[in-house]
Design a protein around this motif. Sequence first.
Motif, mmCIF file in Angstrom:
data_model
loop_
_atom_site.group_PDB
_atom_site.id
_atom_site.type_symbol
_atom_site.label_atom_id
_atom_site.label_comp_id
_atom_site.label_asym_id
_atom_site.label_seq_id
_atom_site.Cartn_x
_atom_site.Cartn_y
_atom_site.Cartn_z
ATOM 1 N N ASN A 63 37.945 53.028 110.739
ATOM 2 C CA ASN A 63 36.580 53.148 111.228
ATOM 3 C C ASN A 63 35.951 51.764 111.371
ATOM 4 O OD1 ASN A 63 36.722 53.129 108.249
ATOM 5 N ND2 ASN A 63 34.495 53.194 108.348
ATOM 6 N N GLU A 64 34.947 51.657 112.212
ATOM 7 C CA GLU A 64 34.236 50.389 112.395
ATOM 8 C C GLU A 64 33.461 50.036 111.133
ATOM 9 O OE1 GLU A 64 33.861 48.189 115.083
ATOM 10 O OE2 GLU A 64 35.538 49.244 116.020
ATOM 11 N N GLU A 66 30.341 48.901 109.120
ATOM 12 C CA GLU A 66 28.898 48.953 109.342
ATOM 13 C C GLU A 66 28.262 47.636 108.929
ATOM 14 O OE1 GLU A 66 27.105 52.474 107.758
ATOM 15 O OE2 GLU A 66 28.567 53.772 108.749
ATOM 16 N N GLU A 67 27.007 47.432 109.302
ATOM 17 C CA GLU A 67 26.324 46.169 109.061
ATOM 18 C C GLU A 67 26.268 45.804 107.579
ATOM 19 O OE1 GLU A 67 22.012 44.083 109.975
ATOM 20 O OE2 GLU A 67 22.568 45.895 111.063
ATOM 21 N N THR A 68 26.043 46.789 106.710
ATOM 22 C CA THR A 68 25.970 46.511 105.267
ATOM 23 C C THR A 68 27.289 45.936 104.765
ATOM 24 O OG1 THR A 68 24.417 48.332 104.991
ATOM 25 C CG2 THR A 68 25.492 47.522 102.999
ATOM 26 N N GLU A 69 28.403 46.532 105.190
ATOM 27 C CA GLU A 69 29.717 46.026 104.792
ATOM 28 C C GLU A 69 29.935 44.619 105.318
ATOM 29 O OE1 GLU A 69 34.499 46.912 105.362
ATOM 30 O OE2 GLU A 69 33.052 48.328 106.206
ATOM 31 N N GLN A 88 35.040 51.184 102.044
ATOM 32 C CA GLN A 88 34.366 51.552 103.291
ATOM 33 C C GLN A 88 35.330 51.714 104.456
ATOM 34 O OE1 GLN A 88 30.899 52.172 103.287
ATOM 35 N NE2 GLN A 88 31.467 52.078 101.123
#
Length: 112
Positions: A63-64, A66-69, A88
């Motif tokens: 999966n892509e 996310e900004e937090t990761e 994640q």
Amino acid sequence: MPIIKILPHPEYCPDGAEVKAAPGTSICEALLENGIAIEHACDMSCACTTCHVIVREGLGSLNEAEETEEDLLDRAWGLEPQSRLSCQAYLAQQDLVVQIPKYSINHAKENH
């Protein structure tokens, strides 16, 4: 079921390992469920970088991020373009090759 090949790590799996996990499972969950005690100080809530891994093969199948990761990864030791937080990164159908970095920024390991 996809296979995750873990490259040798002096502490977690000195000889390397291969584990199977169902699609939709995070890399961190798959490792823990198969006896590879990767650090996960925040209990897989995407609040630290202790479960940082480098995906050597199969990154595009995950999966892509996310900004937090992505923001947290900036603080990870040994960051590379293929870096992910294993809590994640969720498996699809493709096999992976994963490297656990030699160090993390965790200053207080549990049970040590």
